[in-house]
Write an enzyme that holds these catalytic residues in place. Structure first.
Site, PDB file in Angstrom:
ATOM      1  N   PRO A  11       0.787  -1.220   0.000  1.00 53.92           N
ATOM      2  CA  PRO A  11       0.000   0.000   0.000  1.00 53.92           C
ATOM      3  C   PRO A  11       0.827   1.281   0.000  1.00 53.92           C
ATOM      4  CG  PRO A  11      -0.134  -1.106   2.123  1.00 53.92           C
ATOM      5  CD  PRO A  11       0.537  -2.058   1.185  1.00 53.92           C
ATOM      6  N   ASN A  12       0.308   2.252  -0.728  1.00 50.94           N
ATOM      7  CA  ASN A  12       0.852   3.617  -0.822  1.00 50.94           C
ATOM      8  C   ASN A  12       2.114   3.712  -1.685  1.00 50.94           C
ATOM      9  OD1 ASN A  12      -1.130   4.795   1.034  1.00 50.94           O
ATOM     10  ND2 ASN A  12      -0.099   3.567   2.580  1.00 50.94           N
ATOM     11  N   ARG A  19       4.950  10.948  -2.311  1.00 54.25           N
ATOM     12  CA  ARG A  19       4.729  10.668  -0.906  1.00 54.25           C
ATOM     13  C   ARG A  19       6.017  10.858  -0.107  1.00 54.25           C
ATOM     14  NH1 ARG A  19       4.883   4.526   1.232  1.00 54.25           N
ATOM     15  NH2 ARG A  19       4.063   4.917   3.292  1.00 54.25           N
ATOM     16  N   TYR A  24      11.232   8.801   0.962  1.00 55.39           N
ATOM     17  CA  TYR A  24      11.188   7.773  -0.082  1.00 55.39           C
ATOM     18  C   TYR A  24      11.807   8.213  -1.417  1.00 55.39           C
ATOM     19  CZ  TYR A  24       8.045   5.545   3.233  1.00 55.39           C
ATOM     20  OH  TYR A  24       7.526   4.965   4.361  1.00 55.39           O
ATOM     21  N   ASN A  75       8.197  -5.545  -1.504  1.00 58.54           N
ATOM     22  CA  ASN A  75       8.135  -4.449  -0.544  1.00 58.54           C
ATOM     23  C   ASN A  75       6.692  -4.411  -0.038  1.00 58.54           C
ATOM     24  OD1 ASN A  75       8.018  -2.174   0.964  1.00 58.54           O
ATOM     25  ND2 ASN A  75       8.943  -0.806  -0.565  1.00 58.54           N
ATOM     26  N   ALA A  78       3.385  -1.024   4.536  1.00 63.10           N
ATOM     27  CA  ALA A  78       2.884  -1.099   5.921  1.00 63.10           C
ATOM     28  C   ALA A  78       2.436  -2.509   6.305  1.00 63.10           C
ATOM     29  CB  ALA A  78       1.747  -0.105   6.110  1.00 63.10           C
ATOM     30  N   HIS A  81       4.482  -4.829   8.721  1.00 56.10           N
ATOM     31  CA  HIS A  81       4.428  -4.745  10.186  1.00 56.10           C
ATOM     32  C   HIS A  81       3.131  -5.306  10.771  1.00 56.10           C
ATOM     33  CE1 HIS A  81       7.653  -2.114   9.047  1.00 56.10           C
ATOM     34  NE2 HIS A  81       6.829  -1.253   8.497  1.00 56.10           N
ATOM     35  N   ASP A  88       1.966 -15.937   5.942  1.00 58.13           N
ATOM     36  CA  ASP A  88       1.471 -17.296   5.686  1.00 58.13           C
ATOM     37  C   ASP A  88       1.539 -17.626   4.199  1.00 58.13           C
ATOM     38  OD1 ASP A  88       0.976 -17.743   8.354  1.00 58.13           O
ATOM     39  OD2 ASP A  88      -1.199 -17.555   8.218  1.00 58.13           O
ATOM     40  N   GLU A  99      13.031  -9.355   0.817  1.00 57.23           N
ATOM     41  CA  GLU A  99      12.193  -8.253   1.328  1.00 57.23           C
ATOM     42  C   GLU A  99      12.949  -6.937   1.124  1.00 57.23           C
ATOM     43  OE1 GLU A  99      11.332  -8.903   5.472  1.00 57.23           O
ATOM     44  OE2 GLU A  99      10.626  -6.836   5.775  1.00 57.23           O
ATOM     45  N   HIS A 101      12.887  -2.652   1.585  1.00 57.62           N
ATOM     46  CA  HIS A 101      12.317  -1.388   2.070  1.00 57.62           C
ATOM     47  C   HIS A 101      13.175  -0.259   1.552  1.00 57.62           C
ATOM     48  CE1 HIS A 101       9.592  -3.544   4.562  1.00 57.62           C
ATOM     49  NE2 HIS A 101      10.595  -4.307   4.945  1.00 57.62           N
ATOM     50  N   ILE A 102      12.514   0.734   0.989  1.00 54.33           N
ATOM     51  CA  ILE A 102      13.233   1.879   0.419  1.00 54.33           C
ATOM     52  C   ILE A 102      13.933   2.645   1.546  1.00 54.33           C
ATOM     53  CG2 ILE A 102      12.887   4.067  -0.811  1.00 54.33           C
ATOM     54  CD1 ILE A 102      10.348   2.624  -2.071  1.00 54.33           C
ATOM     55  N   SER A 103      13.214   2.850   2.641  1.00 55.28           N
ATOM     56  CA  SER A 103      13.782   3.579   3.777  1.00 55.28           C
ATOM     57  C   SER A 103      14.433   2.594   4.751  1.00 55.28           C
ATOM     58  CB  SER A 103      12.674   4.358   4.497  1.00 55.28           C
ATOM     59  OG  SER A 103      11.741   3.461   5.081  1.00 55.28           O
ATOM     60  N   ARG A 108      13.628   4.361  11.997  1.00 56.65           N
ATOM     61  CA  ARG A 108      12.353   5.075  12.069  1.00 56.65           C
ATOM     62  C   ARG A 108      11.570   4.673  13.331  1.00 56.65           C
ATOM     63  NH1 ARG A 108       9.508   4.778   6.419  1.00 56.65           N
ATOM     64  NH2 ARG A 108       8.317   6.466   7.413  1.00 56.65           N
ATOM     65  N   ARG A 112       7.927   0.188  13.163  1.00 56.68           N
ATOM     66  CA  ARG A 112       8.461  -0.275  11.869  1.00 56.68           C
ATOM     67  C   ARG A 112       9.625  -1.260  12.048  1.00 56.68           C
ATOM     68  NH1 ARG A 112       5.945   3.219   8.165  1.00 56.68           N
ATOM     69  NH2 ARG A 112       5.531   5.224   9.139  1.00 56.68           N
TER      70      ARG A 112
HETATM   71  C1  DQA Z   1       8.450   0.906   3.478  1.00 53.52           C
HETATM   72  C2  DQA Z   1       8.593   1.080   4.982  1.00 53.52           C
HETATM   73  C3  DQA Z   1       7.267   0.828   5.692  1.00 53.52           C
HETATM   74  O1  DQA Z   1       7.418   0.984   7.095  1.00 53.52           O
HETATM   75  C4  DQA Z   1       6.219   1.792   5.214  1.00 53.52           C
HETATM   76  O2  DQA Z   1       4.978   1.514   5.801  1.00 53.52           O
HETATM   77  C5  DQA Z   1       6.119   1.856   3.735  1.00 53.52           C
HETATM   78  C6  DQA Z   1       7.320   1.741   2.915  1.00 53.52           C
HETATM   79  C7  DQA Z   1       9.739   1.288   2.714  1.00 53.52           C
HETATM   80  O3  DQA Z   1       9.824   0.946   1.541  1.00 53.52           O
HETATM   81  O4  DQA Z   1      10.611   1.952   3.276  1.00 53.52           O
HETATM   82  O5  DQA Z   1       5.040   2.096   3.192  1.00 53.52           O
HETATM   83  O6  DQA Z   1       8.202  -0.471   3.216  1.00 53.52           O
END
Ligand code: DQA
Length: 152
Positions: A11-12, A19, A24, A75, A78, A81, A88, A99, A101-103, A108, A112
């Site tokens: 999501p997002n 964003r 990011y 990725n 959210a 978490h 599963d 896995e 994560h950009i950040s 943080r 997270r």
């Molecule tokens: C994220 C880190 C997550 O905590 C966050 O909810 C995201 C992006 C990242 O790519 O850094 O939406 O997965």
């Protein structure tokens, strides 16, 4: 082993570039997809690139990958978490999972710092910006290349 790799985004991530760019960056998801496709050609991988704001769609793509794919770069955003359901689903997938994560999630908020997906992931990349996706693809290509082919 199949050279098809699923690149999945939660999501997002569709709002990448707009964003919180201080967290990011300015690249869009279309930029990330383009760079992944360019690299996939070099690595002789085929990729399916998806993003969804809906947990069930991500689960359905993981189920699809079970039948066809040699790896998943994910990725989960959210859902990382919160989602036992995505964990599963990944536990039903036998090939490598990376896995991304950009950040740097560990720098943080404390919520997270925990990832359900990390309980399954073979590797985790965090804080390397969108380059993390490419590094994830490189790792999967290496694991596929190293995997001994089954004897007939
Ligand atoms: C994220 C880190 C997550 O905590 C966050 O909810 C995201 C992006 C990242 O790519 O850094 O939406 O997965």
């Amino acid at each position: 082993m199949s050279r098809l790799v699923y690149v999945l985004n939660g999501p997002n991530i569709n709002l990448l570039g707009k964003r919180q760019p201080h967290i990011y960056g300015h690249e869009t998801l279309a930029d990330v997809e383009r760079d992944c496709r360019t690299l996939a050609r070099e690595l002789k991988l085929e990729i399916k690139f998806h993003q969804s704001n809906r947990e069930y769609e991500i689960i359905d793509w993981i189920h699809e990958a079970r039948e066809t794919a040699g790896g998943i770069v994910i990725n989960p955003a959210a859902f990382t978490h919160t989602s036992v359901a995505i964990l599963d689903a990944l536990n039903t997938f036998e090939a490598p999972v990376i896995e991304v994560h950009i950040s740097n999630v560990h720098k943080r908020e404390p919520f997270r710092h925990h990832s359900y997906v990390s309980l399954r992931a073979d590797g985790v990349i965090a804080g390397l910006g969108t380059q993390g996706y490419q590094l994830g693809l490189r790792r999967i290509a290496k694991l596929i290349d190293e995997k001994p082919t089954a004897k007939a």
